[in-house]
Design an enzyme around this catalytic site. Sequence first.
Site, PDB file in Angstrom:
ATOM      1  N   GLY A   1       4.078 -53.684 -13.781  1.00  0.00           N
ATOM      2  CA  GLY A   1       2.791 -54.207 -13.321  1.00  0.00           C
ATOM      3  C   GLY A   1       2.844 -54.677 -11.886  1.00  0.00           C
TER       4      GLY A   1
ATOM      5  N   ASN B   1       6.475 -57.927 -16.293  1.00  0.00           N
ATOM      6  CA  ASN B   1       5.292 -58.717 -15.984  1.00  0.00           C
ATOM      7  C   ASN B   1       4.006 -58.118 -16.530  1.00  0.00           C
ATOM      8  OD1 ASN B   1       3.290 -60.231 -14.034  1.00  0.00           O
ATOM      9  ND2 ASN B   1       3.100 -58.047 -13.536  1.00  0.00           N
TER      10      ASN B   1
ATOM     11  N   SER C   1       3.350 -66.409 -21.451  1.00  0.00           N
ATOM     12  CA  SER C   1       2.096 -67.074 -21.091  1.00  0.00           C
ATOM     13  C   SER C   1       2.049 -68.451 -21.719  1.00  0.00           C
ATOM     14  CB  SER C   1       0.900 -66.255 -21.581  1.00  0.00           C
ATOM     15  OG  SER C   1      -0.311 -66.975 -21.430  1.00  0.00           O
TER      16      SER C   1
ATOM     17  N   TYR D   1      -2.788 -61.560 -28.063  1.00  0.00           N
ATOM     18  CA  TYR D   1      -2.098 -61.921 -26.827  1.00  0.00           C
ATOM     19  C   TYR D   1      -1.060 -63.005 -27.061  1.00  0.00           C
ATOM     20  CZ  TYR D   1      -1.635 -63.174 -21.852  1.00  0.00           C
ATOM     21  OH  TYR D   1      -1.156 -63.432 -20.588  1.00  0.00           O
TER      22      TYR D   1
ATOM     23  N   ALA E   1       0.302 -63.969 -29.856  1.00  0.00           N
ATOM     24  CA  ALA E   1       1.349 -63.538 -30.789  1.00  0.00           C
ATOM     25  C   ALA E   1       2.425 -62.734 -30.072  1.00  0.00           C
ATOM     26  CB  ALA E   1       0.740 -62.719 -31.919  1.00  0.00           C
TER      27      ALA E   1
ATOM     28  N   LYS F   1       2.969 -62.573 -26.751  1.00  0.00           N
ATOM     29  CA  LYS F   1       3.599 -63.361 -25.695  1.00  0.00           C
ATOM     30  C   LYS F   1       4.588 -64.371 -26.288  1.00  0.00           C
ATOM     31  CE  LYS F   1       1.838 -61.742 -21.829  1.00  0.00           C
ATOM     32  NZ  LYS F   1       2.678 -61.170 -20.753  1.00  0.00           N
TER      33      LYS F   1
ATOM     34  N   ILE G   1      -3.829 -68.579 -13.871  1.00  0.00           N
ATOM     35  CA  ILE G   1      -3.481 -68.097 -12.534  1.00  0.00           C
ATOM     36  C   ILE G   1      -4.633 -67.252 -12.011  1.00  0.00           C
ATOM     37  CG2 ILE G   1      -1.810 -66.814 -11.155  1.00  0.00           C
ATOM     38  CD1 ILE G   1      -0.579 -69.257 -12.499  1.00  0.00           C
TER      39      ILE G   1
END
Length: 244
Positions: free
Chosen positions: A13, A80, A132, A144, A146, A148, A177
């Site tokens: 990424g 990332n 995160s 997301y 789960a 992360k 961010i």
Amino acid sequence: MNAPVHRVAAVTGGSAGIGLAICEQLLREGCEVVSLARRPCPLEHPKLHSIEVDLMDRAATAQAAAELARRFDVTTLVHNAGVIRPALLPDVKLQDLDALVELHLACAVQLLQAALPAMKAARFGRVVLLSSRAAVGLATRTAYSATKAGMLGMARTWALELAPAGITVNVVAPGPIRTDMFFDVVPEGSEKERALAASVPVRRLGESADVARAVAFFASPDAGFVTGQVLYVCGGTSVGSLTL
């Protein structure tokens, strides 16, 4: 231990947002950097390379991983790349969960498996996974959070397995961010953005460079006695409540 003569960092990424900032930071520190993303990294630098790949596609990721290992002796892997796919529980789609498992977890396995021989040969390696703050829980983030959170267990396991080979594995977990992905969920310049910033203990939203500096710490040759750790770069939101 002494740093390897030549540091090569693969960053997923790396074409935008936090990944782009990580590429910039590592280039400043003298690393050769390989960005793996759907688009080429927009930076112009003699030590920057791009491999275009959709990391949600397992077969494409396998091809990219093979190319990475063939062309470079990778010493550092920074995973990332990420996608949110927000939804309250009644609306969660299992295909979204599958996609995020592929991107956040399976992709990391594939790329590290490809990079491991070079790291082991060098007796040096740095692996940094970007999780995160949502890993500790956040409404609308079933898939997301789960996946992360899964990164944390994976990193701790790898830290134990790879420590004897001189390879450290750590996690950076950003909070809110200011990136394009963030503004897909919270409109830029909106009252929601202002309210969110006010709710952060340090009273501001984070910048990509805040995260990049934390990644650079874990990626440093001098950080060899730090492994299996999670660093929340979140303005204090991991120790309080956060409402989006």
